[in-house]
Design an enzyme around this catalytic site. Structure first.
Site, PDB file in Angstrom:
ATOM      1  CE  LYS A 281      15.311 -19.784  36.362  1.00 44.56           C
ATOM      2  NZ  LYS A 281      16.426 -20.766  36.130  1.00 44.56           N
TER       3      LYS A 281
ATOM      4  CE1 TYR B  66      14.124 -19.579  41.017  1.00 45.23           C
ATOM      5  CE2 TYR B  66      11.735 -19.305  41.060  1.00 45.23           C
ATOM      6  CZ  TYR B  66      12.860 -19.976  40.605  1.00 45.23           C
ATOM      7  OH  TYR B  66      12.721 -21.026  39.729  1.00 45.23           O
TER       8      TYR B  66
ATOM      9  CB  THR C  96      10.323 -20.426  36.846  1.00 45.36           C
ATOM     10  OG1 THR C  96       9.119 -20.319  37.585  1.00 45.36           O
ATOM     11  CG2 THR C  96      11.072 -19.105  37.019  1.00 45.36           C
ATOM     12  CG  ASP C  97       4.905 -20.839  36.381  1.00 47.50           C
ATOM     13  OD1 ASP C  97       5.781 -20.737  37.263  1.00 47.50           O
ATOM     14  OD2 ASP C  97       3.817 -21.432  36.577  1.00 47.50           O
ATOM     15  CD  GLU C  98       7.907 -19.046  41.183  1.00 47.97           C
ATOM     16  OE1 GLU C  98       8.234 -18.115  41.913  1.00 47.97           O
ATOM     17  OE2 GLU C  98       8.005 -20.244  41.518  1.00 47.97           O
TER      18      GLU C  98
END
Ligand SMILES: NC(=O)c1ccc[n+]([C@@H]2O[C@H](COP(=O)([O-])OP(=O)(O)OC[C@H]3O[C@@H](n4cnc5c(N)ncnc54)[C@H](O)[C@@H]3O)[C@@H](O)[C@H]2O)c1
Length: 333
Positions: free
Chosen positions: A163, A159, A134-136
């Site tokens: 990741k 989260y 993810t970009d997060e």
């Protein structure tokens, strides 16, 4: 015949991906391995159930013995790894499953593939592991700038930290062992099959039931929205054409403030369903206490995957968002 494992194939993106790969690659046999958490729904893959090119196995990636067993028995030529706990709010109220599934689970499937593929020179060279992230992991942006593949990692939620940890393990497997891995970091997806808890399904469900539509803070947070089908085609591209050891950012060049997106959804509902209170579903919007540590803005620079692999989003946002609204209206009515 290629044998492909998709992990998390009973979830939102995984189920859309399997339907696409099954249709477009008649020479592929697909093994879906999924723990079947609350977020999954095997119903979306019903049309494939009787096929000899599709198999499903209920497996928790945290269980190393189960992972070893399926990898040894199925002998995949490639893996697209999507399985994860994926909802930020849940990671704030209970982070442990995120560390287990996203970090330990990734390690288990990666390590079992390494052990199997290293037994044979051809497999080691050709078999690919795509890690879907993810970009997060990059943290948050102010009003300007974009995340590139060089942006330092700065995850802010349990989260995104889980990741980011899994991304680092995958990176190390390329640098240490020379394993044929590719990592993708994608922005927010929208489309059919997403679990009820996520923003777009929540807005539509609450609206048509005339319940308050919750919007965090003042709705100023910005996200870059990409249709799930575009994400799936980017994953297919990364799997087939990506360079081993590389990271590719995937995004839609499509930034919206949360409140703007909610207004858009309400406008589509006004047009397609009608019946909003006083003629407008926007009257149901209710601003609620902001999420803890809520990242302000995510925006992806997806020029690398465009320039090097020729992928870019090809769907029309308004058309696909309207289609998505109609899909959830059908589901919730
Ligand atoms: N949804 C997005 O907007 C988005 C954006 C970028 C990246 N991603 C990433 O894409 C992947 C898929 O996301 P999604 O939105 O489809 O998530 P989802 O929550 O809808 O689906 C995840 C699937 O993984 C399965 N799973 C969870 N833990 C497991 C375990 N321990 N063993 C086996 N299966 C397990 C679940 O049962 C579920 O079917 C995730 O890795 C996520 O981080 C999602």
């Amino acid at each position: 015949m290629k044998k492909i494992i998709v992990t998390g194939g009973a979830g939102f993106i995984g189920s859309n991906l399997i339907l696409k790969l099954f249709k477009e690659h008649p020479d592929w046999t697909i093994m879906n391995i999924d723990k079947l958490t609350y977020a999954s729904d095997t119903g979306y893959l019903k049309p494939l159930r009787d096929s000899e090119r599709y198999y499903f196995k209920k497996i928790d990636l945290v269980d190393r013995d189960e992972v070893k067993d399926i990898v040894k028995t199925f002998q995949p030529d490639g893996v697209l790894h999507l399985a994860a706990e994926s909802h930020v709010d849940n990671s704030i109220s209970g982070p442990e499953p995120f560390i287990l599934s996203n970090v330990v689970g990734t390690f288990n499937i990666l390590e079992e593939c390494r052990q199997l593929w290293q037994e044979d020179e051809e497999s080691w060279k050709n078999n690919r592991f795509v890690h879907v992230s993810t970009d997060e992991v990059y943290g948050e942006l102010e009003d300007d700038g974009f995340f590139t593949e060089q942006t330092p990692y700065a995850p802010n939620s349990p989260y995104s930290a889980s990741k980011a940890s899994s991304d680092m393990i995958v990176r190390a497997y390329f640098h240490t062992y020379g394993m044929n891995v590719v990592t993708t970091n994608c922005s927010n997806n929208y489309g059919p099959h997403q679990h009820d808890e996520k923003l777009i399904p929540t807005v539509i469900r609450n609206a048509i039931n005339h319940n308050p539509i919750p919007v965090y803070g003042k709705g100023e947070n910005v996200r870059d929205w990409l249709n799930v089908i575009d994400h799936c085609s980017a994953l297919e591209t990364a799997f087939l054409k990506g360079k081993a050891g590389e990271v590719y950012n995937i995004g839609g060049n499509n930034e919206w403030k949360n409140i703007e997106l909610v207004h858009k959804l309400c406008d589509f509902l006004n047009e397609e369903v009608g019946n909003g209170p006083d003629g407008d579903y926007k009257n149901l919007i209710s601003f609620v206490t902001d999420r803890l540590g809520h990242d302000f803005r995510y925006a992806i620079d997806a020029s690398k995957i465009k320039n090097e692999l020729g992928w870019e989003p090809s769907t029309d946002f308004d058309g696909m968002l309207r289609h998505t609204v109609l899909w959830y209206v059908q589901k919730y009515k």
